[in-house]
Design a protein around this motif. Sequence first.
Motif, PDB file in Angstrom:
ATOM      1  N   MET A   1       0.841  -1.196   0.000  1.00 38.61           N
ATOM      2  CA  MET A   1       0.000   0.000   0.000  1.00 38.61           C
ATOM      3  C   MET A   1       0.875   1.245   0.000  1.00 38.61           C
ATOM      4  SD  MET A   1      -3.131   1.131   2.553  1.00 38.61           S
ATOM      5  CE  MET A   1      -2.765  -0.128   3.704  1.00 38.61           C
ATOM      6  N   SER A   2       0.559   2.198  -0.915  1.00 35.60           N
ATOM      7  CA  SER A   2       1.344   3.431  -0.969  1.00 35.60           C
ATOM      8  C   SER A   2       0.829   4.416   0.074  1.00 35.60           C
ATOM      9  CB  SER A   2       1.245   4.056  -2.358  1.00 35.60           C
ATOM     10  OG  SER A   2      -0.049   4.584  -2.540  1.00 35.60           O
ATOM     11  N   ILE A   3       1.623   5.464   0.340  1.00 33.68           N
ATOM     12  CA  ILE A   3       1.222   6.477   1.301  1.00 33.68           C
ATOM     13  C   ILE A   3      -0.053   7.166   0.834  1.00 33.68           C
ATOM     14  CG2 ILE A   3       1.876   8.754   2.216  1.00 33.68           C
ATOM     15  CD1 ILE A   3       4.650   7.706   2.686  1.00 33.68           C
ATOM     16  N   LEU A   4      -0.198   7.371  -0.478  1.00 38.56           N
ATOM     17  CA  LEU A   4      -1.394   8.031  -1.011  1.00 38.56           C
ATOM     18  C   LEU A   4      -2.645   7.216  -0.704  1.00 38.56           C
ATOM     19  CD1 LEU A   4      -2.550  10.365  -2.728  1.00 38.56           C
ATOM     20  CD2 LEU A   4      -2.262   8.916  -4.731  1.00 38.56           C
TER      21      LEU A   4
ATOM     22  N   HIS B   1      -2.796  -1.644  11.482  1.00 40.97           N
ATOM     23  CA  HIS B   1      -1.608  -2.127  12.183  1.00 40.97           C
ATOM     24  C   HIS B   1      -0.606  -1.014  12.491  1.00 40.97           C
ATOM     25  CE1 HIS B   1      -3.113  -6.126  11.669  1.00 40.97           C
ATOM     26  NE2 HIS B   1      -3.295  -5.870  10.388  1.00 40.97           N
TER      27      HIS B   1
ATOM     28  N   ASP C   1       1.292   1.438  15.054  1.00 42.65           N
ATOM     29  CA  ASP C   1       1.720   1.343  16.449  1.00 42.65           C
ATOM     30  C   ASP C   1       0.787   2.187  17.327  1.00 42.65           C
ATOM     31  OD1 ASP C   1       4.514   0.692  18.164  1.00 42.65           O
ATOM     32  OD2 ASP C   1       3.335   2.380  18.914  1.00 42.65           O
TER      33      ASP C   1
ATOM     34  N   TYR D   1       1.401   6.007  17.924  1.00 42.39           N
ATOM     35  CA  TYR D   1       0.971   6.933  16.879  1.00 42.39           C
ATOM     36  C   TYR D   1      -0.544   7.125  16.955  1.00 42.39           C
ATOM     37  CZ  TYR D   1       5.422   6.579  14.304  1.00 42.39           C
ATOM     38  OH  TYR D   1       6.727   6.643  13.909  1.00 42.39           O
TER      39      TYR D   1
ATOM     40  N   LEU E   1       1.664  14.719   0.020  1.00 42.42           N
ATOM     41  CA  LEU E   1       1.293  13.594  -0.840  1.00 42.42           C
ATOM     42  C   LEU E   1       1.942  13.712  -2.224  1.00 42.42           C
ATOM     43  CD1 LEU E   1      -2.447  12.958   0.084  1.00 42.42           C
ATOM     44  CD2 LEU E   1      -0.448  11.595   0.713  1.00 42.42           C
TER      45      LEU E   1
ATOM     46  N   TYR F   1       5.602  12.552  -1.354  1.00 41.24           N
ATOM     47  CA  TYR F   1       5.848  11.233  -0.763  1.00 41.24           C
ATOM     48  C   TYR F   1       4.740  10.223  -1.011  1.00 41.24           C
ATOM     49  CZ  TYR F   1       9.338  13.898   1.855  1.00 41.24           C
ATOM     50  OH  TYR F   1      10.382  14.692   2.210  1.00 41.24           O
ATOM     51  N   GLY F   2       3.691  10.635  -1.793  1.00 45.15           N
ATOM     52  CA  GLY F   2       2.523   9.774  -1.990  1.00 45.15           C
ATOM     53  C   GLY F   2       2.854   8.367  -2.472  1.00 45.15           C
ATOM     54  N   GLY F   3       3.958   8.228  -3.218  1.00 45.19           N
ATOM     55  CA  GLY F   3       4.304   6.931  -3.754  1.00 45.19           C
ATOM     56  C   GLY F   3       5.064   6.032  -2.799  1.00 45.19           C
ATOM     57  N   GLY F   4       5.499   6.582  -1.674  1.00 42.44           N
ATOM     58  CA  GLY F   4       6.276   5.803  -0.701  1.00 42.44           C
ATOM     59  C   GLY F   4       5.425   4.785   0.037  1.00 42.44           C
ATOM     60  N   THR F   5       6.048   4.021   0.927  1.00 41.24           N
ATOM     61  CA  THR F   5       5.333   3.019   1.703  1.00 41.24           C
ATOM     62  C   THR F   5       5.228   3.489   3.152  1.00 41.24           C
ATOM     63  OG1 THR F   5       6.448   1.402   0.323  1.00 41.24           O
ATOM     64  CG2 THR F   5       5.253   0.545   2.221  1.00 41.24           C
ATOM     65  N   PRO F   6       3.999   3.471   3.718  1.00 36.63           N
ATOM     66  CA  PRO F   6       3.879   3.894   5.111  1.00 36.63           C
ATOM     67  C   PRO F   6       4.501   2.870   6.063  1.00 36.63           C
ATOM     68  CG  PRO F   6       1.741   3.177   4.243  1.00 36.63           C
ATOM     69  CD  PRO F   6       2.725   3.064   3.128  1.00 36.63           C
TER      70      PRO F   6
ATOM     71  N   TYR G   1       4.217   2.629   9.705  1.00 37.67           N
ATOM     72  CA  TYR G   1       3.757   3.036  11.028  1.00 37.67           C
ATOM     73  C   TYR G   1       3.598   1.851  11.968  1.00 37.67           C
ATOM     74  CZ  TYR G   1       2.888   7.553   8.866  1.00 37.67           C
ATOM     75  OH  TYR G   1       3.034   8.751   8.222  1.00 37.67           O
ATOM     76  N   HIS G   2       3.885   0.631  11.494  1.00 32.97           N
ATOM     77  CA  HIS G   2       3.743  -0.532  12.383  1.00 32.97           C
ATOM     78  C   HIS G   2       4.891  -0.595  13.389  1.00 32.97           C
ATOM     79  CE1 HIS G   2       5.856  -1.699   8.735  1.00 32.97           C
ATOM     80  NE2 HIS G   2       6.546  -2.520   9.480  1.00 32.97           N
ATOM     81  N   VAL G   3       6.022   0.073  13.053  1.00 34.53           N
ATOM     82  CA  VAL G   3       7.083   0.215  14.058  1.00 34.53           C
ATOM     83  C   VAL G   3       7.129   1.668  14.487  1.00 34.53           C
ATOM     84  CG1 VAL G   3       8.730  -1.650  13.739  1.00 34.53           C
ATOM     85  CG2 VAL G   3       8.639   0.214  12.083  1.00 34.53           C
TER      86      VAL G   3
END
Lengths: 278, 132
Positions: free
Chosen positions: A1-4, A41, A43, A46, B42, B45-50, B52-54
């Motif tokens: 999944m991308s940030i967008l 998922h 953390d 956050y 966005l 960085y919109g194309g990056g991978t989030p 947030y699990h760590v």
Amino acid sequence: MSILLFSLILLAGAFMAGLLGSLTGLGGGVVLIPLLTLVFHVDIRYAVGASLVASIANSSGAAAAYIKEGITNVRIGMFLEIATTTGAIIGALLAIYTPTSLVAILFGVVLLFSAAMTIRKKNEHGDNTSNSKLARILKLNNSYPVNGEMVPYKVRGVGGGYALMTLAGIVSGLLGIGSGALKVLAMDNVMRIPFKVSTTTSNFMIGVTAAASAVVYLQRGYIDPGIAMPVVLGVLAGAFGGSKLLMKMDVKKLRLLFSVVISALAIQMIYNGLTGKL
Amino acid sequence: MKQLFSKEFWQERDVEMFIGQQLRWGVITASVIAFVGGIIYLANYGGGTPEYHVFNGAPEYVRHLPGIFHGVAQLDGRAIIQLGVVVLLATPITRIAFSVVAFAMEKDKLYVVITLLVLSIIIFSIFSGLGG
């Protein structure tokens, strides 16, 4: 999944959270934290930061409308904010030393409690027999409009209410929610303030309480812009839509249904906390 | 009923209405800033991978005002969003400050003190360094 894609889905989720939170009076945080942790998922630290920011947005947005109606008791709110802000800072401090699994379990317990609070019998009419000296000195007694007439009420249990408010502040600072349910409990059941006044005054207080601990969380890096942006925009739009819908629909059945959903989420949060998944 | 016709009652209501308006504008301003920052963020960085699990915490520069202002000057999306968050946090805090004035206008000394106390607790939380 991308940030967008993540941002867009989170925006939609936050919108639902704001909508349900305002229709049921529980605030966005109770849906937002399970959504972020169980579905995305993310953390839980956050999630706590994002939820605090959302409760401030929610509270400030709604308080403007409630103050207009003249139901909010600004003096009760201000006096009890001494308790909630002190508690909120203690809560934010405790959060450093609390393992995330314990935060998840505590959150689940508070969620179950909040669900029970939405379906309980409410204190429709205030009390006019109290003779509390403290309430008189602090000028807490007031009146509120019922069908166009001002009905007076007198406050009791000021000490007990203050103590319970400190606890509400700690819970809010530790878990990142408005803990409106605890605030209403303190004002309804202990201080015997009529339901309409306690609900709106509680909402008025949530923003200030949350701001006290959010400042600490911001400095600690719990508030991440990538999560805060969709959450704030989504929750605000949802809460706005909810307040419009609230005037048109009967929310009794919805509240009951929502309590069931919340309880299921609560049990899952507790389970994940116990098994160390969160 | 009696107090509904008193002058004091309406004066106080004016102040409350003003505070209500101020809260609403704070929220609107914050959302507009966060929205603008969000678009820039966005776009970059919109194309990056989030991830947030760590928990690594938000980038260091968005945790304090000087860093946020510096980022805003460079049109950094994250910093602009965080400026929106700061405006949002400031909204209820300014409300408390306005309330001090409102109670002073009513000559309610007790509540001027109570409100100042709430304000000091929040200011303590900002400058105490509890956030580390």
